[in-house]
Design a protein around this motif. Structure first.
Motif, PDB file in Angstrom:
ATOM      1  N   TRP A 118       0.845  -1.198   0.000  1.00 10.24           N
ATOM      2  CA  TRP A 118       0.000   0.000   0.000  1.00 10.24           C
ATOM      3  C   TRP A 118       0.880   1.247   0.000  1.00 10.24           C
ATOM      4  N   LYS A 119       0.792   2.039  -1.065  1.00  6.28           N
ATOM      5  CA  LYS A 119       1.562   3.282  -1.157  1.00  6.28           C
ATOM      6  C   LYS A 119       0.895   4.338  -0.265  1.00  6.28           C
ATOM      7  N   LYS A 120       1.114   4.205   1.024  1.00 10.16           N
ATOM      8  CA  LYS A 120       0.435   5.070   1.994  1.00 10.16           C
ATOM      9  C   LYS A 120       0.774   6.544   1.770  1.00 10.16           C
ATOM     10  N   ASP A 121       2.053   6.847   1.622  1.00 13.59           N
ATOM     11  CA  ASP A 121       2.493   8.218   1.309  1.00 13.59           C
ATOM     12  C   ASP A 121       2.888   8.252  -0.159  1.00 13.59           C
ATOM     13  N   ILE A 130      -6.063  11.184  -7.002  1.00 15.56           N
ATOM     14  CA  ILE A 130      -7.532  11.258  -6.995  1.00 15.56           C
ATOM     15  C   ILE A 130      -8.112  10.068  -7.764  1.00 15.56           C
ATOM     16  N   ALA A 131      -7.548   9.780  -8.946  1.00 15.30           N
ATOM     17  CA  ALA A 131      -8.036   8.654  -9.747  1.00 15.30           C
ATOM     18  C   ALA A 131      -7.909   7.343  -8.977  1.00 15.30           C
ATOM     19  N   SER A 132      -6.806   7.191  -8.240  1.00 17.35           N
ATOM     20  CA  SER A 132      -6.589   5.972  -7.471  1.00 17.35           C
ATOM     21  C   SER A 132      -7.629   5.814  -6.365  1.00 17.35           C
ATOM     22  N   LYS A 133      -7.959   6.915  -5.693  1.00 14.84           N
ATOM     23  CA  LYS A 133      -8.963   6.857  -4.621  1.00 14.84           C
ATOM     24  C   LYS A 133     -10.326   6.469  -5.180  1.00 14.84           C
ATOM     25  N   SER A 152      -1.542  -1.348  -6.828  1.00 11.88           N
ATOM     26  CA  SER A 152      -0.126  -1.225  -6.490  1.00 11.88           C
ATOM     27  C   SER A 152       0.712  -2.159  -7.358  1.00 11.88           C
ATOM     28  N   GLY A 153       1.862  -1.662  -7.816  1.00 14.77           N
ATOM     29  CA  GLY A 153       2.728  -2.474  -8.669  1.00 14.77           C
ATOM     30  C   GLY A 153       3.567  -3.469  -7.910  1.00 14.77           C
ATOM     31  N   ILE A 154       3.662  -3.324  -6.587  1.00 14.07           N
ATOM     32  CA  ILE A 154       4.504  -4.209  -5.784  1.00 14.07           C
ATOM     33  C   ILE A 154       3.621  -5.109  -4.935  1.00 14.07           C
ATOM     34  N   LYS A 155       3.742  -6.393  -5.157  1.00  7.96           N
ATOM     35  CA  LYS A 155       2.915  -7.359  -4.435  1.00  7.96           C
ATOM     36  C   LYS A 155       3.585  -8.723  -4.481  1.00  7.96           C
ATOM     37  N   VAL A 156       3.165  -9.617  -3.588  1.00 10.74           N
ATOM     38  CA  VAL A 156       3.681 -10.985  -3.547  1.00 10.74           C
ATOM     39  C   VAL A 156       2.496 -11.940  -3.513  1.00 10.74           C
ATOM     40  N   LEU A 157       2.564 -12.976  -4.341  1.00 13.57           N
ATOM     41  CA  LEU A 157       1.499 -13.963  -4.427  1.00 13.57           C
ATOM     42  C   LEU A 157       2.073 -15.362  -4.272  1.00 13.57           C
ATOM     43  N   PRO A 190       1.687  -1.133   4.434  1.00 11.82           N
ATOM     44  CA  PRO A 190       2.303   0.076   3.855  1.00 11.82           C
ATOM     45  C   PRO A 190       3.714  -0.210   3.346  1.00 11.82           C
ATOM     46  N   VAL A 191       4.059   0.427   2.228  1.00 19.70           N
ATOM     47  CA  VAL A 191       5.413   0.311   1.674  1.00 19.70           C
ATOM     48  C   VAL A 191       5.932   1.695   1.303  1.00 19.70           C
TER      49      VAL A 191
END
Length: 307
Positions: A118-121, A130-133, A152-157, A190-191
Motif C-alpha cells: 500500500w503506497k500510503k504516502d 484522486i483517480a486511485s482513490k 499497487s505495482g509491488i505485491k507478492v502472491l 504500507p510500503v
C-alpha cells in the motif's frame, strides 16, 4: 525465506535500469533462492541490450523478450508462465517501488495468499492520487475487497494464486480482486513509495476508460464465468417470455376481439424479435465470452527467454 520469483515488466526504462540493478543486487545478490525475471515488453530504446549485458553476470536472472508491446498484463502473465518458485512477486521497473520492500512483504505473507504494498504516502501527481482513490472506492463498493491500493505495482502472491490468473488487457490492475474472487486471502501493508526520477508514465488518460470496462468485465466474469447461464439464461428467458406475451396478446385480439392480424403486424414482429433475441442470448453471448477468455490464455506472446 521461501523461494521467490520477482517479475519486472520493462518498457523503455533504459535510464532507470542501472539504478534498478544496483538496488536488486543490494537486496538479493547472494540469495540463490530468488530468481529475477525481466520482461521486455517491446521496448524501442536500449532496454533489451542493457538487460542482456547485466543478466550475463547473474545465474538467477532471466530476460523474456516479447514480440512487441502488448501491455503490462501480458508481460506479467508471460513472467508467471515462466516463473518456477514458491512465491511470485511483481515490481515496476520505474524505481518508484523500493525492491527492499519485497522482503517485508514476504515476511508478512504468513497464512495469506496475496500481500499488496500500500503506497500510503504516495508521491505521484494529484491527478493520479484522486483517480486511485476513486478506483479503489468502487472496488470496495462492488466487490467487497477492502484494501486501499488494489493497483499497487509491488505485491507478492503464492504460486498457486499467480498460476490461476488469466491476465490480459488491463487486468493487471485487478490482481488482488481476481484473487479475492477465487477465494484467496488478500492482505496489504504500507510500503515506501518514491517519486519518478526518469521518463514519464506510460499510461495516458485512456487508462480510465479502459480500466472501467476491464472492471465491469472482471465483475461479470467473476460472478458468472463458472455459471454463465445464470446471466444469459435469465435475460434470454425474460426476452422470450415478453415475446410470448406479445404473441399471445395478438392471438387474444384475433380470436376474442375479432381483430385482423394486419391490425397488429407491428406487435407480431416485435414479439418474434424478442423470442429470437432470447434464443441468441442463450447461445452467441455465452459462447463468445468463453472463447475470448480462453483465447487470451492460450496465446503465445513470448519471442525468447534469455538466461
Amino acid at each position: 525465506m521461501k523461494s521467490l520469483s520477482i517479475l519486472i515488466p520493462i518498457y523503455n526504462e533504459e535510464e532507470s535500469l542501472q539504478t534498478l540493478f544496483d538496488e536488486l543486487k543490494s537486496s538479493f545478490e547472494n540469495n540463490q533462492s530468488i530468481e529475477i525475471i525481466f520482461i521486455n515488453d517491446g521496448s524501442s530504446d536500449m532496454s533489451q541490450k542493457v538487460i542482456e549485458n547485466e543478466i550475463a553476470n547473474h545465474s538467477t536472472w532471466k530476460l523474456i523478450n516479447l514480440y512487441r508491446n502488448y501491455g503490462k498484463s501480458v508481460a506479467l502473465q508471460s513472467g508467471i508462465d515462466i516463473a518456477s518458485n514458491e512465491l511470485i512477486a511483481t515490481l515496476d521497473g520505474d524505481l518508484q517501488d523500493d525492491p527492499k520492500e519485497l522482503i517485508n512483504l514476504v515476511r508478512e505473507l504468513n497464512e495469506d495468499d496475496v500481500i499488496v504494498g500500500w503506497k500510503k504516502d504516495r508521491l505521484d501527481p494529484l491527478e493520479k492520487k484522486i483517480a486511485s482513490k476513486i478506483f479503489n472506492f468502487f472496488i470496495k463498493l462492488f466487490s467487497g475487497l477492502k484494501i486501499k491500493d488494489s493497483n499497487s505495482g509491488i505485491k507478492v502472491l503464492k504460486k498457486e494464486v499467480a498460476k490461476s490468473l488469466n491476465l490480459y488487457g488491463g487486468r493487471h490492475r485487478y490482481i488482488p480482486l481476481l484473487a479475492h474472487q477465487k477465494g484467496f486471502n488478500v492482505k496489504e501493508i504500507p510500503v515506501n513509495h518514491r517519486e519518478r526520477k526518469f521518463g514519464k508514465s506510460k499510461y495516458g488518460a485512456e487508462r480510465y476508460k479502459h480500466g472501467f470496462f476491464d472492471f465491469m468485465t472482471i465483475l461479470f466474469l467473476g460472478k458468472y464465468m463458472d455459471r454463465p447461464l445464470h446471466f444469459f439464461g435469465m435475460v434470454g428467458f425474460l426476452s422470450i417470455l415478453f415475446g410470448l406475451i406479445a404473441e399471445i396478446y395478438v392471438l387474444y385480439c384475433k380470436y376474442v376481439l375479432l381483430h385482423s392480424f394486419q391490425q397488429h403486424i407491428a406487435m407480431i414482429i416485435f414479439g418474434s424479435l424478442l423470442i429470437i433475441t432470447g434464443v441468441q442470448l442463450f447461445t452467441f453471448g455465452l459462447i463468445g465470452e468463453i472463447i475470448v477468455n480462453k483465447n487470451h490464455k492460450t496465446k503465445n506472446f513470448i519471442k525468447e527467454v534469455i538466461e
